[in-house]
Design an enzyme around this catalytic site. Structure first.
Site, PDB file in Angstrom:
ATOM      1  N   ASP A   1       7.571   4.792  -9.622  1.00 53.84           N
ATOM      2  CA  ASP A   1       8.228   4.573  -8.367  1.00 53.84           C
ATOM      3  C   ASP A   1       9.736   4.474  -8.603  1.00 53.84           C
ATOM      4  OD1 ASP A   1       6.093   4.428  -6.768  1.00 53.84           O
ATOM      5  OD2 ASP A   1       6.450   2.682  -6.095  1.00 53.84           O
TER       6      ASP A   1
ATOM      7  N   GLY B   1       2.568   3.544   1.510  1.00 52.02           N
ATOM      8  CA  GLY B   1       3.057   3.938   2.892  1.00 52.02           C
ATOM      9  C   GLY B   1       3.547   5.360   3.280  1.00 52.02           C
ATOM     10  N   ARG B   2       3.843   6.151   2.110  1.00 57.31           N
ATOM     11  CA  ARG B   2       4.001   7.447   2.164  1.00 57.31           C
ATOM     12  C   ARG B   2       3.952   8.351   1.095  1.00 57.31           C
ATOM     13  NH1 ARG B   2      10.611   7.198   0.728  1.00 57.31           N
ATOM     14  NH2 ARG B   2      10.692   5.512  -0.637  1.00 57.31           N
TER      15      ARG B   2
ATOM     16  N   LYS C   1       4.540  12.292  -2.432  1.00 57.59           N
ATOM     17  CA  LYS C   1       5.395  11.266  -1.989  1.00 57.59           C
ATOM     18  C   LYS C   1       6.189  11.697  -0.934  1.00 57.59           C
ATOM     19  CE  LYS C   1       8.404   7.377  -3.613  1.00 57.59           C
ATOM     20  NZ  LYS C   1       8.970   6.846  -4.853  1.00 57.59           N
TER      21      LYS C   1
ATOM     22  N   ASP D   1       8.540   5.416   8.607  1.00 59.65           N
ATOM     23  CA  ASP D   1       8.037   6.852   8.686  1.00 59.65           C
ATOM     24  C   ASP D   1       7.211   7.627   7.740  1.00 59.65           C
ATOM     25  OD1 ASP D   1       9.739   7.414   6.725  1.00 59.65           O
ATOM     26  OD2 ASP D   1      11.543   8.249   8.306  1.00 59.65           O
ATOM     27  N   GLY D   2       6.978   6.922   6.478  1.00 59.87           N
ATOM     28  CA  GLY D   2       6.181   7.919   5.704  1.00 59.87           C
ATOM     29  C   GLY D   2       6.797   8.949   4.998  1.00 59.87           C
TER      30      GLY D   2
ATOM     31  N   ASP E   1       4.274  -4.426  -7.283  1.00 60.86           N
ATOM     32  CA  ASP E   1       3.640  -3.269  -6.745  1.00 60.86           C
ATOM     33  C   ASP E   1       4.226  -2.165  -7.348  1.00 60.86           C
ATOM     34  OD1 ASP E   1       5.542  -4.305  -5.123  1.00 60.86           O
ATOM     35  OD2 ASP E   1       5.802  -2.442  -4.306  1.00 60.86           O
TER      36      ASP E   1
ATOM     37  N   GLY F   1       0.894  -1.185  -0.087  1.00 59.63           N
ATOM     38  CA  GLY F   1      -0.115  -0.007   0.056  1.00 59.63           C
ATOM     39  C   GLY F   1       0.848   1.223   0.019  1.00 59.63           C
TER      40      GLY F   1
HETATM   41  P1  AMP Z   1       9.249   0.600  -2.801  1.00 53.58           P
HETATM   42  O1  AMP Z   1      10.337  -0.161  -2.500  1.00 53.58           O
HETATM   43  O2  AMP Z   1       9.537   2.348  -2.762  1.00 53.58           O
HETATM   44  O3  AMP Z   1       8.459   0.693  -3.798  1.00 53.58           O
HETATM   45  O4  AMP Z   1       8.138   0.712  -1.325  1.00 53.58           O
HETATM   46  C1  AMP Z   1       7.656  -0.644  -1.010  1.00 53.58           C
HETATM   47  C2  AMP Z   1       6.775  -0.497  -0.006  1.00 53.58           C
HETATM   48  O5  AMP Z   1       7.147   0.098   1.033  1.00 53.58           O
HETATM   49  C3  AMP Z   1       5.506   0.556  -0.485  1.00 53.58           C
HETATM   50  O6  AMP Z   1       4.266   0.109   0.292  1.00 53.58           O
HETATM   51  C4  AMP Z   1       5.984   1.775   0.166  1.00 53.58           C
HETATM   52  O7  AMP Z   1       4.770   2.678   0.300  1.00 53.58           O
HETATM   53  C5  AMP Z   1       6.736   1.409   1.503  1.00 53.58           C
HETATM   54  N1  AMP Z   1       7.434   2.304   2.008  1.00 53.58           N
HETATM   55  C6  AMP Z   1       8.874   2.646   1.385  1.00 53.58           C
HETATM   56  N2  AMP Z   1       9.494   3.488   1.978  1.00 53.58           N
HETATM   57  C7  AMP Z   1       8.577   4.105   3.070  1.00 53.58           C
HETATM   58  C8  AMP Z   1       8.598   5.102   4.230  1.00 53.58           C
HETATM   59  N3  AMP Z   1       9.791   5.837   4.234  1.00 53.58           N
HETATM   60  N4  AMP Z   1       7.380   5.055   4.936  1.00 53.58           N
HETATM   61  C9  AMP Z   1       6.536   4.327   4.734  1.00 53.58           C
HETATM   62  N5  AMP Z   1       6.230   3.309   3.792  1.00 53.58           N
HETATM   63  C10 AMP Z   1       7.319   3.180   2.968  1.00 53.58           C
HETATM   64 MG    MG Z   2       6.899   1.375  -4.913  1.00 59.43          MG
END
Ligand code: AMP
Ligand code: MG
Length: 531
Positions: free
Chosen positions: A285, A107-108, A128, A140-141, A275, A105
């Site tokens: 992404d 997450g940030r 983002k 931490d979002g 994702d 989902g």
């Molecule tokens: P990514 O590898 O950036 O595609 O992220 C994979 C998952 O981790 C996704 O659900 C992102 O929303 C979550 N995510 C990555 N970095 C963060 C962050 N700093 N805070 C919250 N969720 C994160």
């Molecule tokens: Mg991603």
């Protein structure tokens, strides 16, 4: 009357209005079964100020460039939510490095809703790094400046290269610091935080469908599929099992075109989890991505992937197919016949092969005169290029300049090849370049059959072979300067990357091969997922 600020335009919220969401507003991490999204509010930051703005995208959206500080930048940082915005975080799942990871989902990333662009299309604006959501898990979002600057610049650079991509409207510094363990070696340190406002018709991913299928939420699955078709594939007509099949073929086709473009410019996404696959076939992404410098199909910038190299440059065509199979599996509950999506996978393979070939012919200045021989010619090039250390971008750009001479002076071709290799190679081991020289001789012979020659040939090739790509070390240089308060490198790079096929003689240094010092430098040659 000038263009309005983002705070003055009316947002539409079809994702929230038409799909089933969860509206508790709670930001704590949790599973959210039964819902397509969660309503959330961005968490304010201390001192939001504008670092960069994409003027062309702003104009396309009909938005004025904001002042460095003020209400518009507050909105782009999530500090100000206007009355028409209904911010949300989408629920999705995904396969990470081949393994089902369950709920991931946004997450940030927090979507504000969508605006009407000047061409009447609807474009979603998503922040983002805007703070925690139910999908933040243990994180931490937030996002750091280095990764945000990389996403901002690369989204726009890809657009101007003609590669399907999400866009980036603004880069805003938050004034807060964010703690990251950049090398995953136990040395966590504070870094400046930032937020990118990114823009796309939708940010729906393969994983949005996968999470519904994994939880047997067939009603949500169907609602999301119908929503996507209605808003983003309207030409397919009212949804039905037959339309789902055609829709999947369309997704497969777009994904193939996307991957073909990556392969033709030397882009390595770095984390092709399901994702991170857009349902619209856009690059989405930007994390530990990179650009090929020495042509090497086995290269990946992502340190997390050094062991298996699942997402290396040359693996991207196979991995995208794997991801499409995962999507097909997720969509199967909507169909009468579980095998109905198989033809879509053939569409992928056929479109990928045809598009890669067509893009390569353009790069080589060839028109489809001799289909079978040309196929062999383009298919033999990767192996020839992979032997010696040849900079991919410099090679094709210099070949464009040389092409007229190859046609006009066949007797001097060996001299031209020496010149090309001297310009494009990092280190040619004597003898190692024989395959490439053989290939170049075949190519020169073929080029002489083309009707175009001289300046026309050169101009055609220069339009297909960029002089400027966002080399990893250039992005890193712009980051280090920006972290020290100097935005000039970011600005210069951004300007040049907007017309990457032009010569920009004053900026030859931005087209140079990677210097020796950047060979193994973290951020320049290797990147972690820490962002
Ligand atoms: P990514 O590898 O950036 O595609 O992220 C994979 C998952 O981790 C996704 O659900 C992102 O929303 C979550 N995510 C990555 N970095 C963060 C962050 N700093 N805070 C919250 N969720 C994160
Ligand atoms: Mg991603």
């Amino acid at each position: 009357m000038g263009a309005p600020q983002i705070t003055q335009v009316s947002f539409e919220n079809p994702f929230v209005d038409e799909l089933r969401g969860e509206a508790s507003g709670l930001l704590g991490p949790r599973q959210v079964p039964g819902y397509c999204y969660s309503r959330v509010v961005p968490t304010p930051v201390r001192d939001p100020h504008l670092l960069a703005w994409s003027a062309e995208l702003g104009a396309y959206l009909g938005l004025a460039k904001p002042a460095e500080r003020g209400p518009a930048v507050d909105a782009l940082a999530g500090n100000l939510v206007t009355g028409s915005m209904k911010p949300f975080a989408a629920r999705y799942g995904g396969h990470q490095f081949g393994n089902w990871a369950g709920q991931l989902g946004d997450g940030r990333a927090i979507s504000l809703g969508q605006v009407a662009a000047t061409d009447g299309s609807r474009q979603e604006i998503q922040l983002k790094g805007a703070g925690p959501t139910p999908y933040s898990r243990r994180a931490d979002g937030r996002a750091v400046l280095r990764s945000s600057l990389r996403e901002f610049l690369c989204s726009e650079a890809m657009h101007y290269l003609g590669v399907p991509t999400t866009r980036a409207l603004s880069l805003v510094a938050t004034g807060d610091s964010v703690v990251r363990d950049m090398f995953y070696n136990g040395n966590a340190a504070p870094e400046p935080g930032a937020i990118v406002a990114r823009v796309a018709p939708t940010f729906i991913r393969f994983g949005n469908f996968q999470i519904m299928a994994a939880h047997s939420e067939t009603n949500n699955l169907r609602a999301l599929a119908d929503y996507t078709i209605h808003h983003h594939y309207p030409e397919l007509g009212p949804p039905s099992p037959a339309v789902y099949v055609r829709w999947f073929e369309e997704i497969a086709q777009r994904t193939a075109v996307l991957v073909a473009h990556w392969m033709s410019v030397g882009f390595v996404h770095g984390v092709l989890n399901t994702d991170n696959m857009s349902i619209l076939g856009l690059t989405i992404d930007y994390g530990p991505y990179g650009w090929l410098e020495p042509y090497d199909p086995d290269w990946t910038p992502n340190t997390t992937d050094f062991g298996s190299r699942r997402y290396a440059f040359g693996q991207q065509p196979r991995v995208a197919l794997w991801n499409l199979m995962a999507l097909a599996q997720a969509l199967t509950p909507l169909l009468d016949d579980a095998q109905a999506l198989r033809p879509g996978l053939d569409v992928y393979a056929d479109t990928l092969a045809a598009t890669r070939h067509a893009l390569m012919l353009r790069k080589l200045g060839l028109t489809p005169l001799a289909p079978e021989a040309d196929l062999a010619l383009t298919q033999d090039l990767p192996e020839a290029l992979a032997g010696p250390e040849i900079d991919m971008t410099v090679f094709f750009r210099h070949l464009s300049h040389l092409a007229p001479a190859l046609v006009a002076e066949p007797g001097r071709e060996t001299e031209r090849f020496d010149e090309l290799l001297a310009v494009a190679a990092y280190a040619v081991v004597p003898g190692e370049d024989q395959l490439l020289r053989q290939w170049l001789r075949r190519y020169a012979l073929r080029l002489r059959q083309e009707p175009a020659s001289g300046e026309t040939l050169r101009a055609n090739m220069l339009r297909a072979n960029p002089k400027f790509v966002l080399r990893n070390y250039l992005a890193q240089g712009a980051i280090e300067a920006a972290e020290a308060g100097d935005l000039s490198r970011l600005e210069t790079l951004f300007e040049v990357l907007k017309t990457p096929f032009a010569e920009h003689p004053a900026h030859d240094e931005l087209a140079a091969k990677r210097p020796d010092w950047a060979r193994d430098k973290p951020g320049s040659a290797t990147l972690s997922c820490s962002s």
